[in-house]
Structure formats: C-alpha cells, structure tokens
Scaffold this motif. Structure first.
Motif, PDB file in Angstrom:
ATOM      1  N   PHE A   1       2.491  -7.318  -2.828  1.00 26.38           N
ATOM      2  CA  PHE A   1       1.173  -7.846  -2.458  1.00 26.38           C
ATOM      3  C   PHE A   1       1.117  -9.360  -2.649  1.00 26.38           C
ATOM      4  O   PHE A   1       0.650 -10.103  -1.770  1.00 26.38           O
ATOM      5  CB  PHE A   1       0.094  -7.160  -3.292  1.00 26.38           C
TER       6      PHE A   1
ATOM      7  N   VAL B   1       2.267   1.619  -3.818  1.00 28.68           N
ATOM      8  CA  VAL B   1       1.350   1.584  -4.960  1.00 28.68           C
ATOM      9  C   VAL B   1       1.192   2.935  -5.654  1.00 28.68           C
ATOM     10  O   VAL B   1       1.023   2.971  -6.883  1.00 28.68           O
ATOM     11  CB  VAL B   1      -0.023   0.997  -4.526  1.00 28.68           C
TER      12      VAL B   1
ATOM     13  N   ALA C   1       0.828  -1.212   0.000  1.00 29.00           N
ATOM     14  CA  ALA C   1       0.000   0.000   0.000  1.00 29.00           C
ATOM     15  C   ALA C   1       0.859   1.257   0.000  1.00 29.00           C
ATOM     16  O   ALA C   1       0.456   2.295  -0.539  1.00 29.00           O
ATOM     17  CB  ALA C   1      -0.918  -0.010   1.223  1.00 29.00           C
TER      18      ALA C   1
ATOM     19  N   ALA D   1       4.291  -2.801  -6.274  1.00 23.88           N
ATOM     20  CA  ALA D   1       3.223  -3.053  -5.304  1.00 23.88           C
ATOM     21  C   ALA D   1       2.572  -4.414  -5.544  1.00 23.88           C
ATOM     22  O   ALA D   1       2.240  -5.128  -4.587  1.00 23.88           O
ATOM     23  CB  ALA D   1       2.176  -1.949  -5.386  1.00 23.88           C
TER      24      ALA D   1
ATOM     25  N   ALA E   1      -3.979  -2.410  -0.601  1.00 21.58           N
ATOM     26  CA  ALA E   1      -3.165  -2.422  -1.819  1.00 21.58           C
ATOM     27  C   ALA E   1      -3.938  -3.000  -2.992  1.00 21.58           C
ATOM     28  O   ALA E   1      -3.760  -2.573  -4.133  1.00 21.58           O
ATOM     29  CB  ALA E   1      -1.886  -3.228  -1.592  1.00 21.58           C
TER      30      ALA E   1
END
Length: 332
Positions: free
Chosen positions: A123, A112, A109, A119, A168
């Motif tokens: 993630f 991103v 997050a 990201a 995210a």
C-alpha cells in the motif's frame, strides 16, 4: 554463353536487443482487470456462497503475473530511466503506467487477509508511486501545450485512482484517510465526468480511442463499495444507480465502441467490468434485492468470459514483440 551465378548478399544481422529493453506499459491494464476479477469472485463468497479459494486462486495468479511484469518494467527503467517520462507522454503508455501503480493497491487488498505487514508495504509503495505519477502528469499538463490538456478517461485512473487505496487502507485501520480520499475522489470524478460530457458533445471520439470510454464506469463502480465500507449507504445507492446507467450506455453502444477492432486499448474494458460486478454484489447484499443479485451474477459471468481472453491476447502481443510497436512504447 551461360549466365554467371548470382549469390545475393546475406541479410543484415538484426540488432540485438537487451532483455526487457522495450517492455510496454500496455501490459498492465488487463492485469489490473485480472485483480478486479479476483476481488469480484472473492466478494461472491458473501453473495453467492462461492468458496473463497476460487477468488484467491485468481488473485494469486494475477499477483504472480503482476510481479513478473513489474520486474520487467523496472529492468527497462534501470537501463534508461528517461523511458518513464517518454512513456508518460503517450496515451497508451500513460494508461499503462497508472494501471501498473493502481494494481499495487489491488495487490495490497489481495494480501491483507493473509499479512497486514506485507499489505502495508504494498500500500505504501503504491501510494508513493501514485503521487509521483500524479505530480509528473500535472506538471506536464500545466507546462505543456494547450492542445494536450483535453480531458481523457485516463484522467479518472490518474486523479481518481486514489479511491482504490481504501480497499486496502480500511482493513489496515486507516479510516480517516479513507474518508478523505472518498470525498476528494468523488469531487474529482464528478468534475471529470462533466468535462468529458461537454467535450463529447462538441466532438466525436476517434474509433481507435473509443474503448477508453469504458474507464468512465470505473469510478462509480469503486466509489460505491468504498461508500458502503465507510458508512455512506445512501450515497452508495446513488453511485450504484449511476454505475448501472453507465454500463447500460456502454452495452448499447458496444458496436460503436469496438468498431476499430481489437487493440491493446481493449484492456480498458477489463477492470471497470469487474468493479461493476463487485458494487452490484455489495448492493444486492445490502438491499436483499433479487434483481440486483441477478445483475451481479450476470455481470460476474460476463467479466469472467471477457477479461481472460483480452488479457491473454494482450500478453501474447507482448511475447511476440508486437505490443511495444503498436503502443509506441519507449525503448531503453
């Protein structure tokens, strides 16, 4: 006749330890709190007109610290992979490992807005690691002794922690995934809250473990923002009220929670407090309430005054070699 001089033998040479041989997972909860604090200050750009750079500066420092500690823990696992399972058997280790994994969602997050590719990688890795931890813990609970199946606040981090992933996933376009995670996480959180309340009524919590009760605030404080982001505004309002009630109870019982004195488990105070500030800021913007805006501001100031000292003390304990001993971390 003079007494013969006595020359004591030299002290035994301490056993040399390898670098990062006993990296304690307990370093990660305050780092998770630092991520939460940075995201709360990033959110303050909308609610209070704070420059984005301030939150990004905190998030940048948290990311660097997280990556360093992550490398340190991975190097420990490379020396003896079984330490992962040994750390999971102990409550501080279990809380630290899941905080390490959940911090991966928060790092995703964090980056991103700057790189969707990076990201996405962060993630995906965090999600994969989270699934592994959940499966391993679930297996231990099913096959282990009945006494080990008592509900703890750490269950929120393990089984409800997926709710952090939409922070995210939504900017990355995973909308259906985020909705599914929201409803599943909400159901599990309600079950854990209910079981914890029933267990608390039957027996008191030992003083050293009481700081972990602050984790109960985290699900409501994260489910609320995700509910806003996915369009469930009315549910978000209910979760905001629940978060206020939980924080009020924690503040009222603050002395009871901290009666055992400072310990590495105080890291449990960090992320829930930062997440509470975030949900209050979002709710204040949606409702236009000045009262909620004041609460959001006060909680952000409180988080900024509480989280850094706790993180500093825990990291200093690590640097002095005390943290691994106090949390009984496994040694490679």
């Amino acid at each position: 006749m003079s007494k013969a001089p006595y020359f004591p033998p030299p002290p035994p040479t301490p056993e040399k330890t390898r670098l990062f041989q006993r990296t304690p997972p307990a370093i990660f909860p305050p780092i998770m709190g630092a991520f939460g604090l940075g995201l709360a200050w990033r959110r303050a750009a909308d609610g209070f007109g704070v420059p984005d750079a301030f939150g990004d500066m905190i998030l940048g420092a948290a990311t660097i610290l997280y990556l360093f500690c992550l490398v340190a823990y991975v190097m420990k696992l490379m020396q003896r992979p079984a330490t992962f399972l040994e750390d999971l058997k102990i409550l501080p280790g279990r809380a630290g490992i899941i905080a390490m994994v959940l911090s991966g969602y928060l790092m995703a997050a964090t980056v991103v807005p700057f790189s969707t590719g990076l990201a996405t990688v962060a993630f995906g890795l965090a999600l994969a690691a989270h699934v592994v931890v959940v499966l391993r813990v679930a297996y231990s609970l099913i096959t282990g002794p009945v006494e080990a199946r008592s509900v703890t606040p750490v269950w929120h981090l393990i089984f409800v922690g997926f709710i952090l992933s939409p922070l995210a996933a939504l900017p990355l376009g995973f909308h259906i995934y985020s909705i599914a995670v929201f409803w599943i996480s909400l159901a599990i959180a309600l079950a854990i809250w209910g079981a914890s309340l029933a267990q608390f009524i039957r027996a008191d919590v030992p003083p050293p473990l009481r700081p972990l009760l602050a984790i109960h605030l985290a699900p409501a404080s994260v489910l609320g923002p995700v509910a806003f982001l996915t369009g469930y505004v009315q549910i978000a309002y209910v979760l905001c009220v629940l978060a206020v009630v939980l924080l009020t109870l924690l503040v009222i019982r603050a002395r009871w929670l901290t009666v055992a004195g400072f310990s590495p488990l105080w890291g449990a105070f960090t992320f829930p407090l930062a997440a509470f500030s975030t949900v209050m800021q979002i709710t204040a913007v949606h409702t236009g309430s000045d009262i909620l805006r004041i609460i959001a501001g006060l909680s952000l100031v409180a988080a900024s005054l509480i989280i850094p000292p706790i993180a500093y003390k825990v990291l200093m304990m690590w640097s002095k070699g005390v943290l691994a001993v106090k949390t009984n971390a496994a040694q490679a």
